[in-house]
Design a protein around this motif. Sequence first.
Motif, short mmCIF file in Angstrom:
data_model
loop_
_atom_site.label_atom_id
_atom_site.label_comp_id
_atom_site.label_asym_id
_atom_site.label_seq_id
_atom_site.Cartn_x
_atom_site.Cartn_y
_atom_site.Cartn_z
N LYS A 41 0.83 -1.21 0.00
CA LYS A 41 0.00 0.00 0.00
C LYS A 41 0.87 1.25 0.00
N PHE A 42 1.96 1.22 0.76
CA PHE A 42 2.85 2.38 0.80
C PHE A 42 3.57 2.55 -0.53
N ILE A 43 4.00 1.46 -1.14
CA ILE A 43 4.63 1.52 -2.47
C ILE A 43 3.64 2.10 -3.48
N SER A 44 2.37 1.71 -3.37
CA SER A 44 1.34 2.24 -4.27
C SER A 44 1.20 3.75 -4.10
N LEU A 45 1.27 4.22 -2.87
CA LEU A 45 1.19 5.65 -2.60
C LEU A 45 2.37 6.39 -3.24
N ILE A 46 3.56 5.85 -3.07
CA ILE A 46 4.74 6.47 -3.66
C ILE A 46 4.64 6.48 -5.18
N ALA A 47 4.19 5.37 -5.76
CA ALA A 47 4.02 5.30 -7.21
C ALA A 47 3.02 6.33 -7.69
#
Length: 385
Positions: A156-162
């Motif tokens: 979820k955090f990687i998705s936010l960064i992306a």
Amino acid sequence: MAGAGRLLKDSEKIVFGEFWTAKQRQGHSIHHTVSYRASFKPELPSFFMKEFLKKKNRVVYDPFGGRGTTAIQANIEGHVAVHNDIHPLSIFLASARQYVPKLEDLEKKLNSLDLEKEVEDDPFDVNLLPFFHPRTLREIKNLKTYMAIDHSVEMKFISLIALSRLHGHSTGFFSVYTFPQVSIPSEAQAKNNIKRGQTPEYRPIKPRIFQKMKRDLAMPIPPFYHEFSKNNLYSLNSANSVPNVESESVDLIVTSPPFLDKVDYEGDNWLRHWFLDIKKSKDRKLSIFSNLNDWNTFIRSTLKESARVLKKGSYMVMEVGEVKKGNSILYLDEDVVRMAEGTGLVWNKTYVHTQSFTKLSNCWQVSNNEKGTNSNRCVVLRKVL
């Protein structure tokens, strides 16, 4: 309207000054993970938390949650947050930072993703190719597939960064040169590409995600952050009807409603919606009003609902702006004070935080006494009933 405003301006309850720094990006780096139009600085809710909360572990609520500034700052300062918004994008932006993983765990998860797999062509791709090289688009689509099946906090955090790297004005973004905060129409982007003599180049997304994560996590999260964030509530409702927030459960509200006809959240975020698979909904009516009477009616109903959830004696802070309509300047803080009458909230004070416009404001062609917000005008209301 302008004449009526003079009465409030002469009141001793109006306080002018610079109550927090006008400098950019002075708050915790986790606030700046993703940009969002019409968001206030973390220094604003921080100021009022220090002003009105004398103990830790209080409940801080934002009925117009936006990108989650109030909620994140509440956790940073040792409070539980209630984040509400009618927009699913807002819920994602805030809840994706409820738990902030360690960089080494994020790197491990990112490296485990195979983003080179072949993907099916989609008729919608024609809208995306003015922004992304076909190979970059393939990596983004593969990431979206992982996002749909992997619900870990790391993913979820990687998705936010992306999401934060999806489109922008430098080589650190996935896209060709475009505006970072607003998803312009694909036809407009195609015209800009011709005008600028540019063609989307291949930009691998993994290194861009990792570099952004490193920057955003360079400042340590307070050791107690997750102790409070684990109890956060994320609510997808209109601000004037939030049934999942209990009556008299909130110690402080800090919020900022949409102003008059200033932001098109749906249109401005179409690329982000595609990335997160947020579908258009006829039932999702964002609170955008060009008519002052309609805006006032909505604000009054929001204040009544806010009074319901506030504890007796607690405070609500509503930040609004001064807006030019025709030849008149509307001081929306004065309307908020009037709309509060009979709601159980009484006017305590108005803080007018004066400051010069930032570089970003100038980008929007916002200048003093012409458009948008000239100052942070924060109306403080107190629950008495």
